[in-house]
Every structure is written in C-alpha cells, then in structure tokens.
Motif scaffolding. Structure first.
Motif: not given
Length: 92
Positions: A9, A12-13, A16
C-alpha cells in the motif's frame, strides 16, 4: 493486515496517514502502528507529519496528523524534526 500488505500500500501511494491506513485495512490505529514499527526498524518507513491541525477542538485525535512514508532500498530517509511541544489543546 500483514507487513506485506502495508508495504504494498505504501509503495503504491508513497505515503499515507495513519487514519487512511487504519480505514484501508479496517484496523485499529494501534494495530497499524505495530505493523508499521516493523518497517520503521528496517529503515523502510519513516513517520512524517505529527503536527496539530491548528484547530483548537482536539476532536480529530492523533490519527489525522500522523503519516508514514515508504523508502525504497538505498533511499536515505530524511529525518523530520518533531513539532514543538505545547501544553493543552490548540497549542496553548
């Protein structure tokens, strides 16, 4: 939620918030912090943010202002200075 889930996650980002991670994995913020600690120890994740939102209501809690950034292998983490400490709500 596994360390691999968090890694994917964040990769990909790029970054966060704790609130975003907790919502994404339907987990308590403390559980997310425990998994994130694995990557922090390995030098792959660093905590960013942490400053208050500037409002004096204290209703958002700490999950709204804490975020994490992924670092690829060989990429040096840039340390972020902690926010100035203050007492009470609203920075007073």
């Amino acid at each position: 939620m596994t360390p691999s889930d968090i890694r994917q996650y964040l990769r990909e980002r790029g970054q966060a918030s704790l609130a975003d991670l907790a919502a994404r994995f339907d987990a308590e913020p403390d559980a997310v912090r425990d998994v994130i600690a694995h990557w922090v120890r390995k030098g792959r994740v660093s905590e960013i943010g942490g400053a208050s939102c500037g409002k004096s209501c204290c209703g958002c809690g700490t999950t709204a202002s804490v975020a994490y950034r992924w670092h690829e292998a060989g990429e040096e983490a840039i340390p972020i200075a902690p926010p100035p400490s203050h007492t009470g709500c609203g920075g007073h």
